[in-house]
Every structure is written in C-alpha cells, then in structure tokens.
Design an enzyme around this catalytic site. Sequence first.
Site, PDB file in Angstrom:
ATOM      1  N   SER A 140      -6.704 -12.244  -4.256  1.00  0.00           N
ATOM      2  CA  SER A 140      -7.931 -11.444  -4.150  1.00  0.00           C
ATOM      3  C   SER A 140      -9.155 -12.276  -4.468  1.00  0.00           C
ATOM      4  O   SER A 140      -9.114 -13.171  -5.303  1.00  0.00           O
ATOM      5  CB  SER A 140      -7.885 -10.255  -5.116  1.00  0.00           C
ATOM      6  OG  SER A 140      -9.119  -9.569  -5.066  1.00  0.00           O
ATOM      7  N   GLY A 141     -10.246 -11.936  -3.811  1.00  0.00           N
ATOM      8  CA  GLY A 141     -11.508 -12.590  -4.126  1.00  0.00           C
ATOM      9  C   GLY A 141     -12.319 -12.970  -2.907  1.00  0.00           C
ATOM     10  O   GLY A 141     -13.410 -13.512  -3.025  1.00  0.00           O
TER      11      GLY A 141
ATOM     12  N   LYS B  60      -0.976  -6.285  -5.595  1.00  0.00           N
ATOM     13  CA  LYS B  60      -2.185  -6.541  -4.803  1.00  0.00           C
ATOM     14  C   LYS B  60      -2.577  -5.290  -4.016  1.00  0.00           C
ATOM     15  O   LYS B  60      -3.764  -4.966  -3.879  1.00  0.00           O
ATOM     16  CB  LYS B  60      -1.974  -7.731  -3.856  1.00  0.00           C
ATOM     17  CG  LYS B  60      -3.142  -7.985  -2.892  1.00  0.00           C
ATOM     18  CD  LYS B  60      -4.429  -8.241  -3.653  1.00  0.00           C
ATOM     19  CE  LYS B  60      -5.656  -8.614  -2.874  1.00  0.00           C
ATOM     20  NZ  LYS B  60      -5.971  -8.055  -1.623  1.00  0.00           N
TER      21      LYS B  60
ATOM     22  N   HIS C 138      -4.212  -3.022  -6.381  1.00  0.00           N
ATOM     23  CA  HIS C 138      -5.560  -3.586  -6.614  1.00  0.00           C
ATOM     24  C   HIS C 138      -6.511  -3.081  -5.524  1.00  0.00           C
ATOM     25  O   HIS C 138      -7.623  -2.636  -5.790  1.00  0.00           O
ATOM     26  CB  HIS C 138      -5.490  -5.114  -6.607  1.00  0.00           C
ATOM     27  CG  HIS C 138      -6.826  -5.795  -6.489  1.00  0.00           C
ATOM     28  ND1 HIS C 138      -7.504  -5.888  -5.287  1.00  0.00           N
ATOM     29  CD2 HIS C 138      -7.622  -6.395  -7.409  1.00  0.00           C
ATOM     30  CE1 HIS C 138      -8.656  -6.514  -5.478  1.00  0.00           C
ATOM     31  NE2 HIS C 138      -8.742  -6.836  -6.765  1.00  0.00           N
ATOM     32  N   ASN C 139      -6.048  -3.142  -4.284  1.00  0.00           N
ATOM     33  CA  ASN C 139      -6.904  -2.721  -3.177  1.00  0.00           C
ATOM     34  C   ASN C 139      -7.140  -1.209  -3.202  1.00  0.00           C
ATOM     35  O   ASN C 139      -8.225  -0.751  -2.846  1.00  0.00           O
ATOM     36  CB  ASN C 139      -6.291  -3.141  -1.842  1.00  0.00           C
ATOM     37  CG  ASN C 139      -6.542  -4.604  -1.554  1.00  0.00           C
ATOM     38  OD1 ASN C 139      -6.735  -5.391  -2.469  1.00  0.00           O
ATOM     39  ND2 ASN C 139      -6.538  -4.979  -0.298  1.00  0.00           N
TER      40      ASN C 139
ATOM     41  N   GLU D 163      -9.718  -0.747  -5.615  1.00  0.00           N
ATOM     42  CA  GLU D 163     -10.934  -1.281  -4.959  1.00  0.00           C
ATOM     43  C   GLU D 163     -11.557  -0.233  -4.026  1.00  0.00           C
ATOM     44  O   GLU D 163     -12.776  -0.022  -4.039  1.00  0.00           O
ATOM     45  CB  GLU D 163     -10.536  -2.545  -4.197  1.00  0.00           C
ATOM     46  CG  GLU D 163     -11.576  -3.139  -3.275  1.00  0.00           C
ATOM     47  CD  GLU D 163     -10.969  -4.290  -2.441  1.00  0.00           C
ATOM     48  OE1 GLU D 163     -10.496  -5.269  -3.050  1.00  0.00           O
ATOM     49  OE2 GLU D 163     -10.959  -4.184  -1.194  1.00  0.00           O
TER      50      GLU D 163
ATOM     51  N   HIS E 131      14.929  28.120  -4.009  1.00  0.00           N
ATOM     52  CA  HIS E 131      14.866  26.752  -4.541  1.00  0.00           C
ATOM     53  C   HIS E 131      15.012  26.700  -6.059  1.00  0.00           C
ATOM     54  O   HIS E 131      15.004  25.616  -6.627  1.00  0.00           O
ATOM     55  CB  HIS E 131      13.552  26.091  -4.109  1.00  0.00           C
ATOM     56  CG  HIS E 131      13.481  25.869  -2.618  1.00  0.00           C
ATOM     57  ND1 HIS E 131      14.393  25.113  -1.931  1.00  0.00           N
ATOM     58  CD2 HIS E 131      12.613  26.350  -1.682  1.00  0.00           C
ATOM     59  CE1 HIS E 131      14.092  25.112  -0.646  1.00  0.00           C
ATOM     60  NE2 HIS E 131      13.014  25.871  -0.469  1.00  0.00           N
TER      61      HIS E 131
HETATM   62  C1  6PG Z   1      -9.556  -8.778  -1.917  1.00  0.00           C
HETATM   63  C2  6PG Z   1      -9.791  -7.766  -0.839  1.00  0.00           C
HETATM   64  C3  6PG Z   1      -9.282  -8.292   0.445  1.00  0.00           C
HETATM   65  C4  6PG Z   1      -9.836  -7.589   1.653  1.00  0.00           C
HETATM   66  C5  6PG Z   1      -9.046  -6.406   2.043  1.00  0.00           C
HETATM   67  C6  6PG Z   1      -9.772  -5.108   2.120  1.00  0.00           C
HETATM   68  O1  6PG Z   1      -8.949  -8.393  -2.901  1.00  0.00           O
HETATM   69  O2  6PG Z   1     -10.008  -9.905  -1.770  1.00  0.00           O
HETATM   70  O3  6PG Z   1      -9.153  -6.570  -1.133  1.00  0.00           O
HETATM   71  O4  6PG Z   1      -7.901  -8.328   0.367  1.00  0.00           O
HETATM   72  O5  6PG Z   1     -11.157  -7.346   1.594  1.00  0.00           O
HETATM   73  O6  6PG Z   1      -8.549  -6.782   3.268  1.00  0.00           O
HETATM   74  O7  6PG Z   1      -9.528  -4.539   3.319  1.00  0.00           O
HETATM   75  P1  6PG Z   1     -10.099  -3.251   3.976  1.00  0.00           P
HETATM   76  O8  6PG Z   1     -11.218  -2.700   3.175  1.00  0.00           O
HETATM   77  O9  6PG Z   1     -10.554  -3.752   5.290  1.00  0.00           O
HETATM   78  O10 6PG Z   1      -8.913  -2.358   4.065  1.00  0.00           O
END
Ligand code: 6PG
Length: 631
Positions: A299-300, A354, A357-358, A361, A612
């Site tokens: 990530s980054g 990861k 993490h997303n 995010e 059930h």
């Molecule tokens: C990271 C980001 C990176 C990327 C993703 C997000 O941690 O560096 O998460 O992996 O920006 O692909 O993707 P989307 O927003 O396009 O789903």
Amino acid sequence: MNSNKPLAIFIMGVSGVGKSTIGRLLSDQLSIPFFDGDDYHPEVNKQKMANGDPLNDNDRHDWLLNLNKLANEQTAHNSCIIACSALKESYRELLKVGIEVNVKWVLLHGSFDQVHQRIQQRKDHFMPVSLLQSQFDTIEDPVDALKINIRETPQKITTLIVNQLQKKSEFGLIGLGVMGKSLARNLASNNFKLSMFNRHVPKKEENIALQFSNEFTELSEAKPFDDLQAFVNSLQTPRKIMLMVNAGKPVDAVIENLIPLLSKGDVIIDGGNSHYKKTQARIDALESHDIYFIGAGVSGGEEGALKGPSIMPGGNQNAYKLVQPFLETIAAKNKDNDPCCTYIGNGGSGHFIKMVHNGIEYVEMQLLAEVYFILKSMGKNPDEIANILESWSTEANSYLLEITINILRKKEGNGWLIDAILDKSGNKGTGNWTTIATAELGIPSTLIPASLFARYLSAFKEERLQVYKTYAEQNSKFDIDISALLKGYQLARIVNHHQGFRLLSQASVSYNWNLNLSKIASIWTNGCIIRSTLIEELIDILKNDDIILLSDAIIPRVKLMKNSLNTVVSQCILGEIPIPCFSEAVNFLNGYKESYTSANLIQAQRDYFGAHTFQRVDDASGKFYHVNWES
Ligand code: 6PG
C-alpha cells in the site's frame, strides 16, 4: 569487490569440507579479507574439541557473537569472507544480526565418506575425526545459501561463487507499470542488485525495462530484460522474484511462464492486489513444484512504493525469511524506525489484510466525502472547506485528510478543479471483495458495504439526474455545528476501525492465521493510505483488546462523541443530505449497544414460516424450540 554494498560472505559447512581453502582463494580473487572462524573460538572451545568433546549451543554462543561483531565491523567499510561451520539456523540467525542485507551464505557440502576421507588426510587440525558425525547430525540445511558440492575443484568452486555473487542479481522484479517502476527504484536506491523484466508486446511494450533503466541514475547497475529466460538466469539462487502485474489472469500467466524456468526453493512474491483465495490456490499449486509463493499486499500508491510502502506479506514463513531483508529494507519506517512490513501469517493472509486495509480506506474516503458534501451544502466553497479540515488536523490527522485538503485547494482558472470532476466514482474491486468477505465470515462490518454502495450509486449518473428531476425539492438553508461534525466524524472513524479489525480478528480465528492485530496497526502507521494518528493509537489499544469499542481508552471518547454523531446524522437526514457511512455508524452503534434487540421477532418469523426454531431467554441450555404458531 564490484558490488553495490559490502557483503559478509560466510563459507559454511561441516568440518573438513574445505572452507578455509575456498575462503582464501576467494579472498585472492576478490581482493577482500578472509577470516577463519576457527581463530575466533575461545581457547576453552578449542580444548574441548581437541579432547574429542562436541561443542554445545552454549559453547558456541560467544564464538558466534565474536564472528557477528567481526562481520559487522568489516561490512561497515568493506566486503569480507568468513569461514564458519554455521551448522544451525539459530547460529545463522545470530551471525547475521545487524547485517541481514549484507550476508551471503555459501554451503560447501559432500557425503560423509567424502568429508571423512579428506579429514583423515589433514594434519594439525584440532577437530578429531570422531566429531565429524556429530557435525553431520547437527547441520540444518540453509534455505538461502548457494550450495556447492565439494567434488568440484577449488578453482571451479571459487569461480561459481564469484559468478553467483558478482554477476547475478539478488532480486528480480517483473512488471514495470507505475508501482513496479517505483518499487524497482526503491530497491536499487537501497543498493540491491536488481534484475527487471517487462514483457515484449510488439509496437505497444518494447524495450520497456531497458528504457526505464536509462531513465534513472539509481538504475544504472540494474539489469533490464524482456526475455524471461535471460531474466531468470540473471538471478542468484534461490531466486526471489516479485510480480507487480495486474491482479487476476496476468498473475497466472506470468506464473505459468516462470514455472519451467525456476528451481526448487525459489520464491515468487505477488505484490499486487490479488484476491486472498487466489493467493491460497497459487501457494498450493506452486507447492507441488517446490516453489514458494508469498502474497504481499503493498500500500502507498506510486509515492509510497518509491519512498517506502507498507507491505503485508503472507505465506510460508521460511520463504518469508528469504525475502525479509529486501521487503523490510524498502518498506516505510514507523515512529520507532521499525519497518512497516512484517510477516502476517500463512496462506492468503497478507492479501486478506491488504483487502481489509482497502475496505477501511473506502470508508475513510467516503466519510471525508460526506463531510465535504455537508459543508458544501452549508454554502462553503472548497477553500473554506479545506480551512475547516485543516483546523481538524491536530485532533484527527490522517494522510487522507491531508490529501483532501490539498485536493480542495487545487485551482483551475478562477474556480476549483474539484468542481469540474464528474461525480461518478470508480473502483478496482477490493471494496467489493471486503464486502463479500465480511458477509462470508458473518461479521457486520457495515460501513464498508455502505461506502462501496455509495460508489456504485454515484455511477448511475444519468438515472440519478432523472430521479433528481422527479424528487428534488428546494432545500431550506442547511446548517450544522462544525464542532459536532468533527466529533461525529471521529466517532464514525472509530466505528470503521472497530469493524475492520473485528473482521481481521474473525478471519484470524476462522482461517487459523494467528494474526497480531497490534502489529498490523503498527505497519499501517506509515507508507500506506490509511495511516493516521488514530491507527497509531490503536497499536497499544489492540495489544489488550481485539474489540476496539470495548477498550478503556476508547469508551470515554465514544460516550463524549455519541450525541454529536446522532445530531449530525439526524440533521442531515432531515436536510436530505446523503451520508451513508455516518448514518450506518449510528445504526451500527445503536444495534451494538442494545441489550434486547428486535431479533427475537425475526426468530419467531423464521420459526413461523419455516420451522427454523428459536432459543428461549429463560433456558440457558441453548435448546432450540419450535412452536405451532397457528394452533
Ligand atoms: C493502496 C491503495 C491501492 C489502490 C487501490 C484502490 O493501498 O495503495 O488501496 O491499492 O489505490 O487499487 O482501488 P479502488 O479505489 O480503485 O478500488
């Protein structure tokens, strides 16, 4: 020695394999000093061996520390060669402390009879033949060593070592897209000998690696390839190859092409956003070829990859040890200067982490988007919103807050760029995967789907415009207390992190990953997209509590901020302002803190139409009941 960084070359193997002979020849050829490890034994050890008593781990401890000190001193300015039996993995662990990126192991090996014969011909050696068997019994096969059979001549052995260490690269990278290029530069800047490969697609991707290596001075010694066989041949064994290609079929295609070219013990690292179940399947498939596969979340973005990303590697732990010096060196560093990279666990755990993490995010981004929309609805322009967000930095700082402030201030002509961007958000799938994973594991991480569906809803631009024409009303002036908004925002973020880590703790149990949540928080404090002061606080919180909302440090904050979040959400709902993540945070908290919810009715309904069954509050045995509801 013509190498990017000083090396400590340990020539290892049982007594009698010819370590000193090879060490001296190598020393002449490379013009670097040679040290015979035997000279660093305390006198008492020599005496013990001369008496025919094998050394134990305790006896060897100080000797290994002496050699480690020597290697550290030497590599501070020059490469060196040290002959040392280094029989056990634990000895090698001690020998390489502080020089993990400099150390190279060369194992000289032969059969017992071969070595026995040689040792009998020796004069003046303090090691009696009788100890040889104990050395053969003790030696643990090193995974990361150049292994050379002693039937070769000393000259040939020396040439093999020189070729391997001087001419071959330590690390290979496949895929020179945005992330691959940045990681390649990062590796080269950290003095790793690097080979880079990019496929050859006529008229589309030609000489990519070569052109790239000419673009940056740090890549002057990196070797560019568009021929996969030549790329693989350019690598030291066991090979370490990182794939930075698009997730999905491209990863499988590269693996398929690599398999016939690789050898037992080589390691492939997938640094893309691959699905964790795919990673598990690839680990299993490659195991039958004796090739290791590490699924590493990275990530980054472009800048992180270049200056130090957060790296989340999962897979076989021994394989991780082979790539650890590379990944931990190029990773970002946390406040204690520890790498934002740690072994996560086996199987697809790295890519699962990861993915979550997303998911976190997505929510963090959506919450900021909701704050922006609320403030915009109050009539504030992007600069004014940026100023408000900037004033939040002391209390709620994060990378995403920082970039949002910069985004809002970006001008275009007399206006702001943000106002020219079409309101349709895209995605690459990881939010979708997290939503599916949380549902599969039965964990109510409800903000992640809310943020995902907010993106999906935004994509229906034309349909939304029709609905707008049908339903939109002239809203009266909207206003909200900004300090309440900040509190609500902070509480929604706490709920987001609570849900994300709760998903991780469940996955840890369900998949037997034994995840260290505090350590995961720690590698998310720098380099990655969700780094923030909140994540920093979570390092300590997660040492004691998996359930963030029940931690002593968080409880008073939730109590303090709850009313503000409720007020913000209710005002926004009355003002018809879309705030899916803020409102989901309220609903989640309300459901979570309820002692007797409405689920009793759901159970009754299920039993009514489907038999059930249900459990009773007045029967602690957990027995299930069925009732004939219509009789
Ligand atoms: C990271 C980001 C990176 C990327 C993703 C997000 O941690 O560096 O998460 O992996 O920006 O692909 O993707 P989307 O927003 O396009 O789903």
